[in-house]
Structure formats: C-alpha cells, structure tokens
Scaffold this motif. Structure first.
Motif, PDB file in Angstrom:
ATOM      1  N   VAL A  67       0.840  -1.205   0.000  1.00  0.00           N
ATOM      2  CA  VAL A  67       0.000   0.000   0.000  1.00  0.00           C
ATOM      3  C   VAL A  67       0.875   1.255   0.000  1.00  0.00           C
ATOM      4  O   VAL A  67       0.589   2.224  -0.721  1.00  0.00           O
ATOM      5  CB  VAL A  67      -0.965  -0.016   1.215  1.00  0.00           C
ATOM      6  CG1 VAL A  67      -1.639   1.330   1.403  1.00  0.00           C
ATOM      7  CG2 VAL A  67      -1.995  -1.114   1.057  1.00  0.00           C
ATOM      8  N   LEU A  68       1.940   1.265   0.793  1.00  0.00           N
ATOM      9  CA  LEU A  68       2.844   2.422   0.829  1.00  0.00           C
ATOM     10  C   LEU A  68       3.481   2.679  -0.532  1.00  0.00           C
ATOM     11  O   LEU A  68       3.660   3.827  -0.946  1.00  0.00           O
ATOM     12  CB  LEU A  68       3.917   2.226   1.895  1.00  0.00           C
ATOM     13  CG  LEU A  68       3.457   2.283   3.347  1.00  0.00           C
ATOM     14  CD1 LEU A  68       4.622   1.954   4.277  1.00  0.00           C
ATOM     15  CD2 LEU A  68       2.876   3.645   3.671  1.00  0.00           C
ATOM     16  N   LYS A  69       3.819   1.615  -1.237  1.00  0.00           N
ATOM     17  CA  LYS A  69       4.440   1.787  -2.547  1.00  0.00           C
ATOM     18  C   LYS A  69       3.416   2.226  -3.588  1.00  0.00           C
ATOM     19  O   LYS A  69       3.708   3.066  -4.449  1.00  0.00           O
ATOM     20  CB  LYS A  69       5.122   0.488  -2.971  1.00  0.00           C
ATOM     21  CG  LYS A  69       5.960   0.656  -4.219  1.00  0.00           C
ATOM     22  CD  LYS A  69       6.886  -0.501  -4.412  1.00  0.00           C
ATOM     23  CE  LYS A  69       7.789  -0.207  -5.583  1.00  0.00           C
ATOM     24  NZ  LYS A  69       8.954  -1.013  -5.598  1.00  0.00           N
ATOM     25  N   ASP A  70       2.186   1.681  -3.527  1.00  0.00           N
ATOM     26  CA  ASP A  70       1.154   2.060  -4.494  1.00  0.00           C
ATOM     27  C   ASP A  70       0.706   3.510  -4.329  1.00  0.00           C
ATOM     28  O   ASP A  70       0.379   4.187  -5.314  1.00  0.00           O
ATOM     29  CB  ASP A  70      -0.064   1.136  -4.375  1.00  0.00           C
ATOM     30  CG  ASP A  70       0.197  -0.246  -4.940  1.00  0.00           C
ATOM     31  OD1 ASP A  70       1.200  -0.411  -5.671  1.00  0.00           O
ATOM     32  OD2 ASP A  70      -0.604  -1.162  -4.638  1.00  0.00           O
ATOM     33  N   LYS A  71       0.682   4.009  -3.107  1.00  0.00           N
ATOM     34  CA  LYS A  71       0.258   5.390  -2.830  1.00  0.00           C
ATOM     35  C   LYS A  71       1.404   6.391  -2.988  1.00  0.00           C
ATOM     36  O   LYS A  71       1.214   7.573  -2.743  1.00  0.00           O
ATOM     37  CB  LYS A  71      -0.300   5.505  -1.404  1.00  0.00           C
ATOM     38  CG  LYS A  71      -1.460   4.612  -1.113  1.00  0.00           C
ATOM     39  CD  LYS A  71      -2.735   5.248  -1.531  1.00  0.00           C
ATOM     40  CE  LYS A  71      -3.880   4.322  -1.119  1.00  0.00           C
ATOM     41  NZ  LYS A  71      -5.143   4.794  -1.511  1.00  0.00           N
ATOM     42  N   ASN A  72       2.580   5.906  -3.382  1.00  0.00           N
ATOM     43  CA  ASN A  72       3.781   6.730  -3.552  1.00  0.00           C
ATOM     44  C   ASN A  72       4.175   7.446  -2.270  1.00  0.00           C
ATOM     45  O   ASN A  72       4.710   8.548  -2.297  1.00  0.00           O
ATOM     46  CB  ASN A  72       3.610   7.737  -4.694  1.00  0.00           C
ATOM     47  CG  ASN A  72       3.532   7.056  -6.031  1.00  0.00           C
ATOM     48  OD1 ASN A  72       4.176   6.026  -6.246  1.00  0.00           O
ATOM     49  ND2 ASN A  72       2.744   7.609  -6.944  1.00  0.00           N
ATOM     50  N   VAL A  73       3.920   6.814  -1.130  1.00  0.00           N
ATOM     51  CA  VAL A  73       4.339   7.373   0.150  1.00  0.00           C
ATOM     52  C   VAL A  73       5.809   7.055   0.382  1.00  0.00           C
ATOM     53  O   VAL A  73       6.583   7.908   0.816  1.00  0.00           O
ATOM     54  CB  VAL A  73       3.472   6.813   1.305  1.00  0.00           C
ATOM     55  CG1 VAL A  73       3.980   7.280   2.660  1.00  0.00           C
ATOM     56  CG2 VAL A  73       2.019   7.184   1.110  1.00  0.00           C
TER      57      VAL A  73
END
Length: 169
Positions: A105-111
């Motif tokens: 999720v962190l990678k998909d949201k570009n966080v």
C-alpha cells in the motif's frame, strides 16, 4: 463412434488375471480334482521395494523394558499443544502478511518507494519465525495434564529441551 459402441463386448481387464495373460491355455486334463489349475498363482501382500516377492517375516523380539517405551500423549496435553502451535505459527505468519500488505500500500500510494530488500527481509524473518513456531509450540507445553503452565511457556520449554536431549541409558 463405431469403435466406441463395439467396445462394450470386451471383458473388463479386472476379470482377466495376470497369469491368464502370461500363460498358454491349459489342457483340461491338467486340472486338479477341484477344478483349479496347477499353475494358479498365489498373491503375496506386502510393500513393494527392496524385499523379495515372498515375505520373509522376522521373529519379533519382545521389548526388554516395556516402561522405557514412549507413552502416548494425553488428550488434554495434545489439545494444549495444538493451541500453542497454532498461536506460535499463526502470529508471525499473520504479522508477515500484514507487513507485506502495508508495504504494498505504501508503494502504491507513492508514500515510500520500498527497496526490494525490505519485503525480502520481512518475509525471511516472519515466515522463519513461523516455521520455528512449530517446535516452540510443542516444547513450551507442560506435559503434565494436571498442571496449567505459564502463559508463554518459557519454563516448560527449558525443561522439555533438557528432557528431549537427555541421553538414554
């Protein structure tokens, strides 16, 4: 289609024995009085592997000390052990899957651009701890059904570890 319709006239293979297929037809005079052929084969049941076709049974030696045998685990202890194994395997496994999902999720949201070694290390640690949970769950169980045991089972694990590696005399 015609071939499929004509096959029902053949005898099934289960009615034909192996010896019938391998031998020539016998003369009716060679039959013994109870109408069984002389060449009838006997079946030998047993595992197929490195032993001969005829089972050579070894004489069974009586155990010199019957009290030295492993006793069966009581049902109450078995249920406690299965509960500890489920918890000690399921907790790190669930934690590992949750961390991997969080990293996704962190990678998909570009966080955070997660480096490849982070999920690898997470998988290695959490799934490895889950594999070790089987041994810990069984060792941390108190083998006495009348005693309750501690929450994490560290004392029981120490006692059972020493008992497991104790030399037999």
């Amino acid at each position: 289609m015609r071939a499929l319709l004509c096959t029902h006239h053949l005898l099934p293979l289960s009615t034909i024995s192996r010896t019938t297929l391998k031998t020539k037809p016998q003369n009716p005079k060679s039959l013994v009085p109870n109408n069984k052929p002389r060449w009838e084969s006997k079946l030998y049941a047993g595992p197929k592997g490195f032993q001969s076709s005829r089972s050579s049974e070894k004489p069974v030696r009586p155990d010199p000390d019957p009290e030295d045998d492993d006793r069966p685990i009581p049902q109450e202890v078995f249920e406690k052990m299965m509960g500890r194994i489920v918890v000690s395997v399921g907790t790190p496994l669930g934690l590992g899957v949750a961390i991997l999902k969080l990293l996704e999720v962190l990678k998909d949201k570009n966080v955070w651009d997660v480096p490849l070694w982070v999920p690898f290390l997470t998988t290695l640690v959490t799934f490895g701890a889950s594999a070790l949970g089987i041994a810990y769950g069984s060792l941390s169980t108190n083998l006495d059904p009348t005693k309750a045991g501690s929450l994490f089972g560290l004392e029981e694990a120490k006692e059972n570890w020493v008992e497991m590696w104790k030399e037999e005399k």
